[in-house]
Design an enzyme around this catalytic site. Structure first.
Site, PDB file in Angstrom:
ATOM      1  N   GLU A 134       0.807  -1.233   0.000  1.00 20.86           N
ATOM      2  CA  GLU A 134       0.000   0.000   0.000  1.00 20.86           C
ATOM      3  C   GLU A 134       0.839   1.281   0.000  1.00 20.86           C
ATOM      4  OE1 GLU A 134      -3.933  -1.424   2.357  1.00 20.86           O
ATOM      5  OE2 GLU A 134      -2.193  -1.072   3.611  1.00 20.86           O
TER       6      GLU A 134
HETATM    7  C1  TNX Z   1      -4.363  -3.678   4.506  1.00 19.83           C
HETATM    8  S1  TNX Z   1      -3.077  -6.291   4.274  1.00 19.83           S
HETATM    9  C2  TNX Z   1      -3.095  -3.656   5.080  1.00 19.83           C
HETATM   10  C3  TNX Z   1      -2.975  -3.350   6.506  1.00 19.83           C
HETATM   11  C4  TNX Z   1      -4.314  -3.119   7.142  1.00 19.83           C
HETATM   12  C5  TNX Z   1      -5.296  -4.127   6.587  1.00 19.83           C
HETATM   13  C6  TNX Z   1      -6.645  -4.141   7.241  1.00 19.83           C
HETATM   14  C7  TNX Z   1      -1.846  -5.366   4.116  1.00 19.83           C
HETATM   15  C8  TNX Z   1      -0.640  -5.925   3.587  1.00 19.83           C
HETATM   16  N1  TNX Z   1      -1.968  -4.079   4.455  1.00 19.83           N
HETATM   17  O1  TNX Z   1      -2.148  -2.239   6.686  1.00 19.83           O
HETATM   18  O2  TNX Z   1      -4.185  -3.273   8.509  1.00 19.83           O
HETATM   19  O3  TNX Z   1      -5.476  -3.840   5.222  1.00 19.83           O
HETATM   20  O4  TNX Z   1      -7.271  -2.905   7.261  1.00 19.83           O
END
Ligand code: TNX
Length: 811
Positions: free
Chosen positions: A519
């Site tokens: 992300e």
């Molecule tokens: C996405 S899953 C994320 C996390 C969040 C999760 C739930 C992932 C690799 N990154 O930073 O905690 O969604 O909201």
């Protein structure tokens, strides 16, 4: 002296108890003589006072009893409608199950009749919330021909809707059949024969140096409930008794030696053979033997999980098991960054998961909201960074409020951090439990906590930018993601990550370093690739295999030395990296492994984005890691991992409540061959594990899909004649409240009294606790020295009663 105190009779009773216990645990699927309850409604005829919708495919009166829950009868919009089923022939009815797809009756009477004219009221049901299912005991004394749901009051303007009206001839057995092993072993045979008895004199023999640790692990797992010494004696293989054991108690033998485990599955496989002569556990490795130890624990009566001594006839059914995992990686991830878990809580998460042969603990140590691992300062420190600020400043921050200013969970995120000694202790404890720790330092995004703590990281290209006159950015406890980034064009970035990874690598004996990579929404693609390529190379140069979330699949991963952890999004990029870079894959698809997603629609708090509704136990069970990513082979999949993110989950109790029993599903997905897996069979085996989780204090969610077994036990006692004797039982009844059960105590002198069950730990969905043990007690004063037996009988509608006897000796 009463007749009962004569010892032959007593011994007979005790023996009978032992035999019953042994048969129950050892029952094979074919051995159960009782037939399954039959739904008599299927051959009956349904009629109703009104019908809302009629079509030939899904709606109408006949659909109330067609064995399908996706079709239904709905009444017209009045209060007093009824639906009834006429049986094909008069029959004894044990219980009725009514399944309400959404609109239930707030108030109704269940009635029976022999002629359809004169009605007998069985029970009246009134409530303030709509359940999905009602189970009503009928237990008709004479055969009946009609059963009717006579409505009294609707819930809303709509009528009543029944997807199924089920009428059963017999109760369900209170105890699910089978051994109840999770994850299901590769091969189990039950040769029959006498069980192994664990007693005060049992010794554990450890053959081979690598057998001592699993033997000790076993002893400490069995000591609290049994109160036995269970000494562990290191021996040579040759010293192990071969044939019958003469007069000494049957031993438990743990052997670790080359070739001990199943061929081709040396790393984690084991053979476990149990007879009345001995328990024989053989493996090629310590971890293989530990897996066998976990199986042995599950073969003992559930009370073995009690934290306090229980007097019990501890037996293990005669079995022969050969077992090994389908995948090498069966992990659990804990997000300690959003909300911190102190070392004892992490240990509890390890204890819980180890029971299901989970062998990886992934710690998400850093994120925007906090930094949880101490990093020392290096001898050579070009930018003069004070790494101690990471924990000093950002160990004191955590999740706060969402962008609307509301708390995400029941309280603010927990702050704190691990010292190096803490982390070493987690690594050690994980190792004792057969688990490898995978530390994650999330870069280049999810990095606000580091930017908040370290001025030097706030360079021209870092994001967000500090306010004018400030050296660092403010802390950010919101659940926002993807707004922070390291600066690809600043050497400080690489110096910082290099040092942090070096320190973490030194503290971590396992082969993996996780660098996050998820992300990075404000990082340009070019910058992302530049940074991630260098970070991955740094990890590789430290001798580690790099792991990252699937966003990093498109970067230049170290050849044949990278792991992609898939959670969401593009699967093709993952397949390409497997093909082009020799990468391996760990699967954590959000819809199948994310525990902050709701387990059940009744849970007030939880995500629903991954499954478009709750991600129930079935979603966590029903998927195949071997075929999940098109274009890659099963051998490219290292395994599976459940992920606990920390936006709203606080403390270990809540963590367990969200994670269990779904981690048991993930464990079986990772362990058991696909062709041996079946959801119905899994829930039947899980039914028996509920009591174990209750006794070990694991705060699991008692998922409605599982026919949780009720069990009760009380310790025998001795009292002086003429003083009150209070018999106490502990009852495990996952998902049940005292209101749903009826209990009686019958003494062997013929007296019977109703008993009020109590619930010492209040349970409710909003308290996030539904499964504490219940208690029952009964007091009598006996003036004549003798032996008395009190039998507790607990009845759940639709099931045979669960019974537990306690002997009171007065002298
Ligand atoms: C996405 S899953 C994320 C996390 C969040 C999760 C739930 C992932 C690799 N990154 O930073 O905690 O969604 O909201």
């Amino acid at each position: 002296m009463s007749a009962l105190s004569t010892s032959p009779r007593r011994r007979l009773l005790a023996l009978a108890g032992l035999v019953i216990a042994a048969t129950l645990t050892a029952a094979t699927p074919t051995a159960g003589a009782t037939t399954q309850p039959v739904n008599l409604a299927l051959n009956g005829t349904a009629t109703a006072s009104s019908v809302e919708l009629n079509d030939s495919s899904r709606f109408g009166t006949a659909f109330a009893k067609d064995g399908r829950t996706d079709t239904r009868w709905s009444s017209g919009y009045q209060d007093d409608n009824w639906v009834q089923v006429k049986l094909a022939s008069p029959a004894h009815v044990d219980h009725v199950v009514l399944r309400w797809p959404n609109a239930c009756a707030r108030d109704y009477v269940l009635q029976t009749s022999t002629d359809g004219t004169a009605w007998h009221d069985v029970t009246r049901v009134q409530r303030d919330a709509c359940p999905r299912t009602d189970v009503v005991d009928v237990q008709s004394e004479t055969p009946i021909s009609f059963v009717r749901m006579q409505g009294k009051q609707r819930f809303s303007q709509y009528g009543y809707s029944l997807s199924e009206f089920e009428i059963y001839d017999q109760p369900e057995p209170a105890v699910a059949p089978g051994l109840g092993l999770v994850p299901k072993p590769v091969s189990v045979t039950e040769p029959g024969g006498a069980p192994f008895g664990l007693g005060a004199g049992t010794r554990i023999l450890a053959a081979g140096p690598a057998a001592v640790a699993p033997a000790r692990y076993l002893a400490s797992a069995l000591r609290p409930a049994t109160g036995f010494d269970l000494p562990v004696t290191p021996v040579s293989d040759a010293a192990i008794p071969d044939g019958p054991r003469g007069n000494s108690p049957a031993p438990i033998i743990v052997r670790v030696r080359p070739g001990g485990g199943p061929a081709g599955h040396e790393a984690e496989g084991y053979h476990l053979t149990v007879s009345d002569q001995r328990v024989d556990l053989v493996a090629s490795t310590t971890n293989g033997a530990l897996n066998g130890v976990q199986t042995l624990r599950q073969l003992l009566p559930q009370w073995i999980e009690s934290r306090t001594p229980v007097s019990y006839s501890w037996t293990v059914p005669a079995v022969s098991i050969t077992d090994y995992p389908r995948f090498a990686h069966r992990g659990v991830m804990l997000d300690v960054a959003r909300s911190f878990y102190p070392v004892p809580e992490v240990k509890r998460y390890i204890d819980d998961a180890a029971r299901f042969k989970i062998n990886r603990l992934h710690l998400h140590l850093t994120d925007d909201q906090g930094w949880r691992i101490a990093v020392g300062n290096p001898a050579v420190n070009p930018s003069g960074i004070d790494y101690g600020l990471l924990t000093k400043v950002s160990g004191a921050t955590a999740m706060t409020y969402n962008s609307s200013g509301q708390l995400m969970g029941t309280e603010l995120g927990v702050t704190g951090y691990y010292t190096k000694a803490d982390y070493a202790e987690i690594v050690r404890y994980a190792g004792v439990n057969g688990m490898t720790v995978i530390p994650e330092i999330d870069v280049p995004s999810h990095i606000n906590a580091a930017l908040h703590a370290i001025p030097q990281l706030n360079t021209a290209g870092s994001q967000p930018r500090p306010a004018a006159g400030q050296e660092t950015v403010p802390s950010n406890g919101t659940p926002n993601v993807g707004y922070s980034s390291l600066d690809a064009n600043s050497e400080v970035t690489y110096e910082f990550v290099q040092h942090v990874l070096t320190e973490i690598a030194r503290l971590t004996p396992g082969p993996y370093l996780h660098i996050g990579g998820d992300e990075a929404h404000v990082t340009s693609h070019a910058d992302y690739v530049t940074m991630v390529d260098r970070f991955a190379a740094q990890a590789a140069a430290l001798g580690k295999t790099v792991v990252g979330w699937n966003e990093y699949a498109g970067t230049a991963l170290p050849r044949d030395n990278a792991v992609i952890q898939y959670w969401n999004g593009d699967r093709t990029a993952v397949a390409n990296a497997v093909r082009d870079r020799g990468a391996k894959v760990v699967l954590s698809p959000a819809s199948n492994t994310y525990v902050p997603q709701k387990q059940d629609a009744r849970q007030p708090v939880g995500g629903t984005w991954a499954c478009g509704g709750p991600c129930g136990l079935d979603r966590h069970y029903n998927w195949d890691p071997g075929t999940y990513i098109p274009g890659i082979g099963q051998s490219d999949v290292l395994g599976v991992e459940s992920a606990l993110w920390g936006e709203f989950i606080r403390h270990i109790d809540q963590a367990e409540y969200y994670a269990y029993p779904r981690i048991a599903a993930t464990a079986e997905v990772g362990w058991t061959p696909q062709n041996l897996r079946n959801y119905g069979d899994f829930t039947t085996r899980l039914a028996k594990l509920g009591g174990r989780l209750t006794l070990s204090g694991t705060n699991f969610f008692p998922t409605a899909d599982v026919p949780w077994t009720i069990a009760a036990h009380g310790n025998d006692l001795t009292t002086p004649a003429g003083t009150p004797a209070t018999v106490e039982w502990i009852v495990t009844a996952p998902g049940e409240t005292t209101a749903g059960l009826t209990a009686t105590v019958t003494w062997n002198d013929g007296t019977t009294e109703p008993i009020t069950l109590t619930q010492p730990k209040e349970g409710s969905i909003s308290l996030m606790r539904l499964n504490g043990p219940l208690q029952a007690s009964a007091t009598r004063t006996f003036n004549t020295p003798a032996t008395y037996v009190a039998t507790l009988s607990i009845k759940r509608p639709g099931q045979t009663p669960t019974e537990s006897s306690v002997t009171v000796t007065t002298n």
